[in-house]
Write a protein that holds these residues in place. Structure first.
Motif, PDB file in Angstrom:
ATOM      1  N   LEU A  96       1.908  14.697 -41.608  1.00 16.48           N
ATOM      2  CA  LEU A  96       3.160  15.112 -41.660  1.00 16.48           C
ATOM      3  C   LEU A  96       3.354  15.300 -40.025  1.00 16.48           C
ATOM      4  N   GLY A  97       2.615  14.951 -38.982  1.00 16.55           N
ATOM      5  CA  GLY A  97       3.028  15.103 -37.539  1.00 16.55           C
ATOM      6  C   GLY A  97       2.404  16.309 -36.997  1.00 16.55           C
ATOM      7  N   ASP A  98       2.120  16.229 -35.519  1.00  9.58           N
ATOM      8  CA  ASP A  98       1.753  17.411 -34.765  1.00  9.58           C
ATOM      9  C   ASP A  98       2.786  18.594 -35.083  1.00  9.58           C
ATOM     10  N   VAL A 103       3.578  24.186 -36.900  1.00  7.54           N
ATOM     11  CA  VAL A 103       4.630  25.068 -37.981  1.00  7.54           C
ATOM     12  C   VAL A 103       3.622  25.700 -39.066  1.00  7.54           C
ATOM     13  N   TYR A 104       2.987  24.852 -39.654  1.00  8.71           N
ATOM     14  CA  TYR A 104       1.863  25.407 -40.862  1.00  8.71           C
ATOM     15  C   TYR A 104       1.276  26.347 -40.376  1.00  8.71           C
ATOM     16  N   PHE A 105       0.426  26.236 -39.231  1.00 15.13           N
ATOM     17  CA  PHE A 105      -0.529  27.097 -39.035  1.00 15.13           C
ATOM     18  C   PHE A 105       0.249  28.559 -38.522  1.00 15.13           C
ATOM     19  N   VAL A 106       1.586  28.493 -37.941  1.00  9.64           N
ATOM     20  CA  VAL A 106       2.386  29.687 -37.574  1.00  9.64           C
ATOM     21  C   VAL A 106       2.806  30.269 -38.856  1.00  9.64           C
ATOM     22  N   LEU A 107       3.263  29.481 -39.923  1.00 14.84           N
ATOM     23  CA  LEU A 107       3.683  30.136 -41.024  1.00 14.84           C
ATOM     24  C   LEU A 107       2.504  30.770 -41.931  1.00 14.84           C
ATOM     25  N   ASN A 167      -0.344  26.059 -29.202  1.00 16.80           N
ATOM     26  CA  ASN A 167      -0.332  25.144 -30.075  1.00 16.80           C
ATOM     27  C   ASN A 167       1.320  24.701 -30.133  1.00 16.80           C
ATOM     28  N   ILE A 168       2.212  25.700 -30.109  1.00 20.92           N
ATOM     29  CA  ILE A 168       3.546  25.619 -30.305  1.00 20.92           C
ATOM     30  C   ILE A 168       4.140  24.734 -29.153  1.00 20.92           C
ATOM     31  N   GLU A 169       3.907  25.168 -28.163  1.00 24.72           N
ATOM     32  CA  GLU A 169       4.209  24.466 -26.845  1.00 24.72           C
ATOM     33  C   GLU A 169       4.066  23.019 -26.628  1.00 24.72           C
ATOM     34  N   GLN A 170       2.807  22.535 -27.030  1.00 22.59           N
ATOM     35  CA  GLN A 170       2.362  21.319 -27.043  1.00 22.59           C
ATOM     36  C   GLN A 170       1.804  20.936 -28.428  1.00 22.59           C
ATOM     37  N   PRO A 171       2.455  20.930 -29.514  1.00 26.72           N
ATOM     38  CA  PRO A 171       1.693  20.482 -30.672  1.00 26.72           C
ATOM     39  C   PRO A 171       0.789  19.041 -30.551  1.00 26.72           C
ATOM     40  N   GLY A 172      -0.300  19.338 -31.149  1.00 22.97           N
ATOM     41  CA  GLY A 172      -1.265  18.366 -31.145  1.00 22.97           C
ATOM     42  C   GLY A 172      -2.233  18.265 -29.780  1.00 22.97           C
ATOM     43  N   CYS A 181      -5.433  18.058 -37.846  1.00 25.36           N
ATOM     44  CA  CYS A 181      -4.461  19.069 -37.721  1.00 25.36           C
ATOM     45  C   CYS A 181      -5.354  20.372 -37.536  1.00 25.36           C
ATOM     46  N   VAL A 182      -5.363  20.638 -36.123  1.00 24.14           N
ATOM     47  CA  VAL A 182      -6.284  21.904 -35.825  1.00 24.14           C
ATOM     48  C   VAL A 182      -5.410  22.985 -34.985  1.00 24.14           C
ATOM     49  N   ALA A 183      -5.845  24.110 -34.972  1.00 26.53           N
ATOM     50  CA  ALA A 183      -5.156  25.287 -34.196  1.00 26.53           C
ATOM     51  C   ALA A 183      -6.170  25.887 -33.295  1.00 26.53           C
ATOM     52  N   VAL A 184      -6.261  26.148 -32.036  1.00 28.08           N
ATOM     53  CA  VAL A 184      -6.940  26.627 -31.232  1.00 28.08           C
ATOM     54  C   VAL A 184      -6.488  28.067 -30.886  1.00 28.08           C
ATOM     55  N   ILE A 185      -7.285  29.120 -31.258  1.00 22.41           N
ATOM     56  CA  ILE A 185      -6.913  30.426 -30.576  1.00 22.41           C
ATOM     57  C   ILE A 185      -7.922  30.652 -29.538  1.00 22.41           C
ATOM     58  N   GLU A 186      -7.691  31.080 -28.143  1.00 20.60           N
ATOM     59  CA  GLU A 186      -8.265  31.521 -27.245  1.00 20.60           C
ATOM     60  C   GLU A 186      -9.051  32.776 -27.778  1.00 20.60           C
TER      61      GLU A 186
END
Length: 326
Positions: A96-98, A103-107, A167-172, A181-186
């Protein structure tokens, strides 16, 4: 050659050399995972939708406590819908794209946090009702509950947009291959998230539950000491105190289920300097996290007779309308 075709079949996007590889599992295991996740998703959506319809349709149920139950049901309803994306990621491929991944992770983060936040509000509501029954009607009003619920939802979305800002500012930006599809949290953001979404709520709920338990026990002892002087007024008090003890037990079940479901997820979050949450590799802990939303309507709603009565009315009305159409 035949070996090359097998290698291409293992790729999420066979036409791209930089494509991610699919997760290869035995067909029986893949089918079991599909069935399990799909069942949890459907049950979560249906149960919470029944709670939403019941609380919205029947005006007699429009009370401050039930407004909190409505907020919990709405958040858990969306958790069930978001499980569709987890099902898509079973094979380790995201199509479904970066941007949609971000958006999926934020929701997902915000909605689950709203569910936990509403649980805290419910425990506060029960604390005031049981420990300060005379002040409850004036302190806990529908207007104040609506404000608290609104603040909870807005705070959850704003805080997790901030936590997932990169992750929102630069998807992917953290993807290692196409179709991931990953999300990195500092590290510090992950610590903040743990305090906001786990340690803080658990602490508040535990403290309030201990207080409720102490009050319920003291009232039970007082009730037994005055059992010989039962009057009409005294029997009313007994009924109230029995309901308070039941509320304390229900809250205890909620706390235990909540800890069982969310502890593994937050343990994974704290396992590294940078918490990399991959929706495909963390399927087990994510499923446990989702199961909590499936169990909430069972704990909060099925324990109340009004919910069963509403289901009977809704089902009967639907059957009658179908008969009239025939």
């Amino acid at each position: 050659t035949k070996s090359d075709s097998f290698l291409l079949d293992d790729l999420c996007f066979p036409q791209l050399n930089s494509s991610c590889r699919k997760i290869i599992r035995p067909p029986s295991l893949s089918m079991l995972i599909y069935i399990t996740l799909s069942s949890i998703s459907v049950v979560t959506v249906v149960l919470n939708l029944l709670v939403i319809i019941s609380l919205c349709h029947f005006k007699k149920l429009h009370t401050p406590t039930n407004l909190l139950l409505l907020s919990l049901a709405v958040s858990d309803f969306f958790v069930g819908l978001l499980m569709v994306f987890q099902i898509i990621l079973i094979d380790g491929c995201w199509f479904l794209g970066d941007l949609m991944c971000a958006v999926y992770f934020v929701l997902d983060y915000a909605v689950t946090a709203a569910s936990i936040g509403t649980m805290v509000l419910i425990s506060i509501d029960r604390y005031v009702a049981i420990c300060y029954p005379l002040l409850y009607p004036t302190k806990v009003t529908q207007t104040r509950v609506k404000i608290c619920v609104s603040v909870c939802w807005v705070a959850c979305f704003l805080s997790h947009c901030l936590i997932l800002k990169d992750n929102i500012e630069q998807p992917g930006r953290y993807n290692t291959c196409i179709g991931e599809c990953v999300a990195v949290i500092e590290y510090y953001a992950g610590i903040a998230d743990v305090f906001i979404s786990f340690i803080g709520p658990v602490t508040v709920i535990a403290i309030l539950y201990v207080r409720i338990f102490v009050v319920a026990v003291s009232q039970a002892r007082a009730m037994r000491s005055h059992i010989k002087d039962v009057t009409l007024q005294g029997s009313v008090r007994i009924t109230v105190k029995k309901s308070e003890v039941k509320a304390a037990r229900t809250l205890g079940v909620v706390v235990v289920v909540f800890l069982i479901c969310v502890c593994p997820y937050f343990c994974v979050t704290l396992s590294g300097d940078d918490a990399v949450v991959s929706a495909s590799s963390a399927a087990f802990v994510m499923c446990l996290f989702y199961v909590n939303s499936c169990l909430n309507p069972l704990i909060y709603a099925f324990f109340y007779p009004w919910f069963r009565n509403c289901i009977r009315v809704i089902t009967h009305s639907q059957l009658m309308s179908n008969v009239e159409m025939l």
